[in-house]
Motif scaffolding. Structure first.
Motif, PDB file in Angstrom:
ATOM      1  N   VAL A  26       0.844  -1.190   0.000  1.00 20.60           N
ATOM      2  CA  VAL A  26       0.000   0.000   0.000  1.00 20.60           C
ATOM      3  C   VAL A  26       0.882   1.244   0.000  1.00 20.60           C
ATOM      4  O   VAL A  26       1.889   1.310   0.713  1.00 20.60           O
ATOM      5  CB  VAL A  26      -0.913  -0.004   1.246  1.00 20.60           C
ATOM      6  N   ASN A  27       0.514   2.216  -0.800  1.00 20.16           N
ATOM      7  CA  ASN A  27       1.256   3.483  -0.827  1.00 20.16           C
ATOM      8  C   ASN A  27       0.829   4.333   0.360  1.00 20.16           C
ATOM      9  O   ASN A  27      -0.355   4.669   0.499  1.00 20.16           O
ATOM     10  CB  ASN A  27       0.985   4.235  -2.125  1.00 20.16           C
ATOM     11  N   ILE A  28       1.763   4.684   1.224  1.00 24.05           N
ATOM     12  CA  ILE A  28       1.466   5.443   2.428  1.00 24.05           C
ATOM     13  C   ILE A  28       2.110   6.828   2.324  1.00 24.05           C
ATOM     14  O   ILE A  28       3.295   6.949   2.009  1.00 24.05           O
ATOM     15  CB  ILE A  28       1.995   4.731   3.694  1.00 24.05           C
ATOM     16  N   THR A  38      -3.462   6.787   2.559  1.00 25.99           N
ATOM     17  CA  THR A  38      -3.029   5.786   1.582  1.00 25.99           C
ATOM     18  C   THR A  38      -3.735   5.991   0.247  1.00 25.99           C
ATOM     19  O   THR A  38      -4.676   6.776   0.129  1.00 25.99           O
ATOM     20  CB  THR A  38      -3.344   4.365   2.087  1.00 25.99           C
ATOM     21  N   ASN A  39      -3.301   5.216  -0.733  1.00 27.84           N
ATOM     22  CA  ASN A  39      -3.975   5.254  -2.022  1.00 27.84           C
ATOM     23  C   ASN A  39      -5.422   4.774  -1.904  1.00 27.84           C
ATOM     24  O   ASN A  39      -6.295   5.172  -2.681  1.00 27.84           O
ATOM     25  CB  ASN A  39      -3.221   4.408  -3.054  1.00 27.84           C
ATOM     26  N   THR A  88      -7.712   4.846   9.108  1.00 28.64           N
ATOM     27  CA  THR A  88      -6.590   4.463   8.235  1.00 28.64           C
ATOM     28  C   THR A  88      -5.534   3.671   9.012  1.00 28.64           C
ATOM     29  O   THR A  88      -4.924   2.734   8.480  1.00 28.64           O
ATOM     30  CB  THR A  88      -5.954   5.717   7.598  1.00 28.64           C
ATOM     31  N   LEU A  92      -4.124  -0.040   8.100  1.00 24.80           N
ATOM     32  CA  LEU A  92      -2.716  -0.410   7.970  1.00 24.80           C
ATOM     33  C   LEU A  92      -2.312  -1.525   8.947  1.00 24.80           C
ATOM     34  O   LEU A  92      -1.425  -2.317   8.656  1.00 24.80           O
ATOM     35  CB  LEU A  92      -1.835   0.819   8.180  1.00 24.80           C
TER      36      LEU A  92
END
Length: 253
Positions: A26-28, A38-39, A88, A92
């Motif tokens: 995941v892009n954080i 995130t995305n 979020t 994660l």
């Protein structure tokens, strides 16, 4: 209207789950206050905003992941208030305790609320002073109501430590059972009668609470500030809404 918003929350929830279950990382990113995004937050936000403006083009949208220019929205009397991925940090941590929150605000009051927990496939909603819980896995939908208990369950934030809360708990008697829980699920637990009290002292934003506020009140509960006032979601300057932060509050059955 409610059915359309429920469908939209589920569409966003499916996009979030695609990211959640993906084998790709995941892009954080981090906001100015050092909270993660995130995305999945961005994708859910885009889907919800596009959907709302397509279905209800005359009603503006205020989202956590949008622009927050007070001058642009201070005259909005009716608007959508959105948290596309509430929790979020829980997303994660992979504990499933995250939600999609959508509410309709009229004259400072949340009149419609939708909270979807995509990991659990559970949908909470409210409109016209009625609240419902729908379990998509088991295929049932029912009205929900707050309940009282001789030994109340007190819910607290899983990821936001609060010294004032610790002091509050130390000053109360030991009759409470305590459960830590992520996102707006704390409001939902009270609305469906699983919990009875949620004290909050630390900062929350209006998109964190509006949908849960609508659902709790429709189920017969209440939310009051520590001064006994009402949480108000008006963007008018008459309410000194120069920021979008709530005062501390107590949600209860």
């Amino acid at each position: 209207m409610l059915e359309k918003i429920c469908e939209l929350a589920q569409i966003a929830g499916s996009a979030i789950m695609n990211c959640y279950l993906s084998k790709k990382s995941v892009n954080i990113f981090y906001k100015s206050d050092n909270t993660p995004i995130t995305n999945a937050d961005y994708e859910a936000n885009n889907l919800i905003k596009k959907g709302l403006l397509s279905i209800f083009p005359k009603i503006p949208v205020l989202s956590e992941e949008g622009s927050h220019n007070f001058k642009d929205h201070k005259n909005w009397d009716t608007y959508w208030l959105v948290d596309p991925l509430d929790g979020t940090k829980e997303f994660l941590k992979k504990n499933g305790e995250f939600t999609v929150n959508i509410s309709l605000i009229k004259k400072g009051i949340p009149v419609l609320g939708v909270i979807y927990a995509p990991f659990f496939k559970i949908l909470y909603s409210s409109f016209n002073n009625e609240a419902w819980k729908e379990n998509k896995k088991k295929g049932y939908k029912k009205k929900i109501f707050v309940t009282q208990s001789k030994k109340p369950l007190l819910v607290t934030s899983r990821s936001h430590p609060d010294k004032e809360l610790d002091n509050f708990l130390n000053q109360t008697n030991n009759s409470y059972k305590i459960k830590k829980l992520g996102s707006s699920l704390k409001f939902c637990y009270i609305a469906e009668g699983k919990a009875q009290i949620y004290p909050r002292f630390g900062n929350t934003f209006i998109w964190d609470t509006a949908a849960g506020h609508a659902i709790i009140t429709a189920a017969g509960g209440k939310i009051k500030t520590w001064n006994g006032g009402e949480l108000n979601y008006s963007l008018s300057s008459s309410y000194n809404r120069s920021c979008l932060i709530n005062p501390g509050f107590l949600a209860s059955s």
